[in-house]
Design a protein around this motif. Structure first.
Motif, PDB file in Angstrom:
ATOM      1  N   MET A   1       0.849  -1.175   0.000  1.00 22.10           N
ATOM      2  CA  MET A   1       0.000   0.000   0.000  1.00 22.10           C
ATOM      3  C   MET A   1       0.897   1.243   0.000  1.00 22.10           C
ATOM      4  O   MET A   1       1.852   1.329   0.760  1.00 22.10           O
ATOM      5  CB  MET A   1      -0.903  -0.019   1.234  1.00 22.10           C
ATOM      6  CG  MET A   1      -1.977   1.020   1.203  1.00 22.10           C
ATOM      7  SD  MET A   1      -3.093   0.934   2.610  1.00 22.10           S
ATOM      8  CE  MET A   1      -4.235  -0.295   2.041  1.00 22.10           C
ATOM      9  N   ASP A   5      -2.320   6.109  -0.024  1.00 21.79           N
ATOM     10  CA  ASP A   5      -3.452   5.240   0.306  1.00 21.79           C
ATOM     11  C   ASP A   5      -3.630   5.122   1.819  1.00 21.79           C
ATOM     12  O   ASP A   5      -4.761   5.143   2.327  1.00 21.79           O
ATOM     13  CB  ASP A   5      -3.258   3.854  -0.300  1.00 21.79           C
ATOM     14  CG  ASP A   5      -3.139   3.897  -1.813  1.00 21.79           C
ATOM     15  OD1 ASP A   5      -3.733   4.803  -2.432  1.00 21.79           O
ATOM     16  OD2 ASP A   5      -2.441   3.027  -2.367  1.00 21.79           O
ATOM     17  N   VAL A   6      -2.521   5.008   2.542  1.00 19.45           N
ATOM     18  CA  VAL A   6      -2.590   4.919   4.008  1.00 19.45           C
ATOM     19  C   VAL A   6      -3.134   6.222   4.582  1.00 19.45           C
ATOM     20  O   VAL A   6      -3.961   6.208   5.494  1.00 19.45           O
ATOM     21  CB  VAL A   6      -1.203   4.577   4.594  1.00 19.45           C
ATOM     22  CG1 VAL A   6      -1.208   4.665   6.101  1.00 19.45           C
ATOM     23  CG2 VAL A   6      -0.759   3.201   4.142  1.00 19.45           C
ATOM     24  N   CYS A   7      -2.701   7.352   4.038  1.00 19.30           N
ATOM     25  CA  CYS A   7      -3.216   8.644   4.506  1.00 19.30           C
ATOM     26  C   CYS A   7      -4.721   8.751   4.268  1.00 19.30           C
ATOM     27  O   CYS A   7      -5.451   9.207   5.150  1.00 19.30           O
ATOM     28  CB  CYS A   7      -2.492   9.789   3.808  1.00 19.30           C
ATOM     29  SG  CYS A   7      -0.828  10.063   4.400  1.00 19.30           S
ATOM     30  N   VAL A  43       4.693   1.792   1.949  1.00 17.93           N
ATOM     31  CA  VAL A  43       4.893   1.900   3.391  1.00 17.93           C
ATOM     32  C   VAL A  43       5.593   0.661   3.943  1.00 17.93           C
ATOM     33  O   VAL A  43       6.438   0.754   4.833  1.00 17.93           O
ATOM     34  CB  VAL A  43       3.542   2.149   4.101  1.00 17.93           C
ATOM     35  CG1 VAL A  43       3.713   2.193   5.607  1.00 17.93           C
ATOM     36  CG2 VAL A  43       2.919   3.441   3.597  1.00 17.93           C
TER      37      VAL A  43
END
Length: 92
Positions: A1, A5-7, A43
């Motif tokens: 990811m 996308d994580v944010c 990440v």
């Protein structure tokens, strides 16, 4: 990811206002260093290279896209085109 996308996921989960200024920050307390992850970075790859005392921070970075919003006023453009005669003199 990817970091972007994580944010997006963290913004959604924490019910924050999504204004594209959120970023993941790689924090190394023993070294006193921080680095904002770029949107395209994976990440998992960054986490694999981190030590046990390092961590990720989720916070706003208002300068993240400033260059793209206003390229004529960016620090890069103002420093590169400053004539030498306008720079302050160094007093010794």
């Amino acid at each position: 990811m990817r970091a972007r996308d994580v944010c997006q996921l963290l913004v959604y989960k924490s019910h924050c206002l999504d204004d594209n200024s959120w970023s993941l920050v790689e924090h190394h307390p023993l070294l006193g260093l921080e680095r904002c992850l770029e949107d395209h970075e994976l990440v998992v790859q960054v986490q694999a290279s981190m030590t046990s005392d390092s961590k990720f921070l989720f916070r706003k970075n208002y300068a993240k896209y400033e260059f793209f919003r206003n390229p004529l006023v960016s620090p890069l453009s103002t420093r590169a085109h400053t004539p030498l005669h306008t720079l302050p003199e160094v007093i010794q």
